[in-house]
Scaffold this active site. Structure first.
Site, short mmCIF file in Angstrom:
data_model
loop_
_atom_site.label_atom_id
_atom_site.label_comp_id
_atom_site.label_asym_id
_atom_site.label_seq_id
_atom_site.Cartn_x
_atom_site.Cartn_y
_atom_site.Cartn_z
N PRO A 80 0.85 -1.20 0.00
CA PRO A 80 0.00 0.00 0.00
C PRO A 80 0.88 1.24 0.00
O PRO A 80 1.72 1.41 0.88
CB PRO A 80 -0.78 -0.13 1.32
N GLN B 73 -6.54 -1.01 3.83
CA GLN B 73 -5.66 -0.63 4.93
C GLN B 73 -6.13 0.66 5.58
O GLN B 73 -6.43 1.64 4.89
CB GLN B 73 -4.21 -0.46 4.46
N CYS C 65 3.67 3.55 8.79
CA CYS C 65 3.90 4.81 8.08
C CYS C 65 4.84 5.70 8.89
O CYS C 65 4.57 6.00 10.06
CB CYS C 65 2.59 5.54 7.82
N LYS D 67 0.75 -4.32 8.85
CA LYS D 67 2.05 -3.96 8.27
C LYS D 67 2.74 -3.01 9.23
O LYS D 67 2.14 -2.02 9.67
CB LYS D 67 1.88 -3.31 6.90
N HIS E 298 8.38 -4.26 7.31
CA HIS E 298 9.34 -3.48 6.52
C HIS E 298 10.64 -3.44 7.32
O HIS E 298 10.63 -3.06 8.50
CB HIS E 298 8.79 -2.08 6.29
N ASP F 72 13.40 -3.01 -0.26
CA ASP F 72 14.55 -3.12 -1.17
C ASP F 72 14.45 -4.22 -2.23
O ASP F 72 15.44 -4.46 -2.93
CB ASP F 72 15.86 -3.32 -0.39
N ARG G 222 8.08 0.35 -4.01
CA ARG G 222 8.58 1.35 -4.97
C ARG G 222 9.07 0.75 -6.29
O ARG G 222 8.96 1.39 -7.33
CB ARG G 222 9.70 2.16 -4.31
#
Length: 330
Positions: free
Chosen positions: A18, A72, A102, A141, A171, A206, A229
């Site tokens: 997301p 989300q 976030c 997440k 993450h 990554d 990304r």
């Protein structure tokens, strides 16, 4: 077979992260067509949902051809998050996901997103209330911690699993790192390999090539990978990873004709879903990525990101397809 409760996702699912202002239905559509196994909406403000704010409610839009999908939500108030979770579930997703990752200041410094990593009891209580409120699976997440001195991700995973979440995506950076530096997957592996953890653990951070996806799968033992990304302007990464995992060989890089075709499709859906103004302007962030590595692209890019006329943009894309040749990077 990786399962989130009864939802089967295959042997090693690839998830689309997301991403605010990116993971909308037009973007999700092209990623789904190229192999994404599970996707999430952009994160949605719980306060916006319970106040029926247009921008928040619009993000609830999901389509049958992009399933399975999770919605989300984020926020710092337990009552608001519980109510927002019910609103999200009513929109018909397969999952409701909670954003505890976030890092941006306006979210994290108010105690939402990664900010809640400074208050694990509250995180656990909030999650428990949302799990009780939802009949669909609830996933989370998050990040490794607030900073390098507060990495308690194994404890976080156990607390969240104890109150009933069905899967966890981690993450491999702290909030302090934002998106800088290298993601540290060793902590993700520590969670995955902990004997008390039995829910699926997905790694994020990554992954930008088929080789890295295979390497991280083997090295860290995660149940699947979430890609963010690297998919922007390059939805083909999902199919390329799957092909490489299955065969050990690379698919050919998308040629110019395919890049133009998918970009046009993305633009079509953007105009349909957002309207002629927002649909055009919000596509501008994607063009450079679709055509990255193309010699002599700059003047065309200028036209793409400055034109306020959809037909001019379509004409420019057609001209790109006719006049330019894609040159693979590296």
């Amino acid at each position: 077979m990786v399962k989130i409760r009864d939802l089967e996702l295959g042997e090693f699912p690839l998830l689309l992260a997301p991403m605010e202002d990116v993971s909308d239905p037009p973007f999700r559509a092209v990623c789904k067509q190229n192999g994404a196994d599970l996707m999430y909406t952009e994160f949605i403000s719980s306060e916006g949902l319970i106040r029926d704010a247009h921008k928040s409610v619009q993000k609830l839009d999901i389509y049958d051809d992009e399933r399975p999908i999770g919605i989300q939500i984020f926020g710092d108030k337990i009552d608001s998050m519980r109510e927002a979770a019910a609103i999200a579930e009513a929109a018909g997703p397969e999952l409701v996901d909670i954003n505890y990752g976030c890092p941006v200041k306006k979210v994290a410094c108010k105690g939402a997103g990664a900010g809640i990593l400074l208050d694990l009891p509250k995180m656990q209580q909030m999650t428990a209330e949302i799990v009780k409120r939802c009949s669909v699976p609830v996933t989370v997440k998050t990040r490794l911690g607030w900073d390098a001195n507060t990495i308690r991700i194994v404890e976080v995973a156990q607390r969240l699993q104890d109150v009933g979440i069905a899967a966890l995506t981690i993450h491999g950076r702290t909030r302090q790192q934002m998106y800088k530096g290298e993601a540290d997957w060793s902590h993700i592996a520590e969670v995955k390999n902990h004997p008390a953890i039995h829910i699926p653990i997905f790694g994020n951070g990554d992954i930008d090539s088929p080789e890295k996806a295979v390497e991280y799968r083997q090295r860290y033992g995660v149940d699947g990978i979430m890609i963010g990304r690297a998919a922007i302007g390059y939805p083909w990464i999902f199919r390329e990873i799957k092909h490489f995992m299955a065969t050990g060989e690379h698919l050919p890089t998308p040629d110019m004709a395919e890049r133009v075709a998918v970009c046009r499709q993305h633009l079509d859906f953007s105009l349909q879903w957002k309207g002629p103004v927002a649909g055009l302007t919000e596509m501008r962030r994607h063009y450079t990525n679709y055509f990255r590595g193309t010699p002599n692209f700059k003047p065309y890019r200028t036209r793409l990101v400055t034109s306020d006329d959809a037909q001019e943009v379509y004409d420019t894309l057609a001209e790109i397809g006719e006049q330019l040749t894609y040159v693979p990077l590296g």
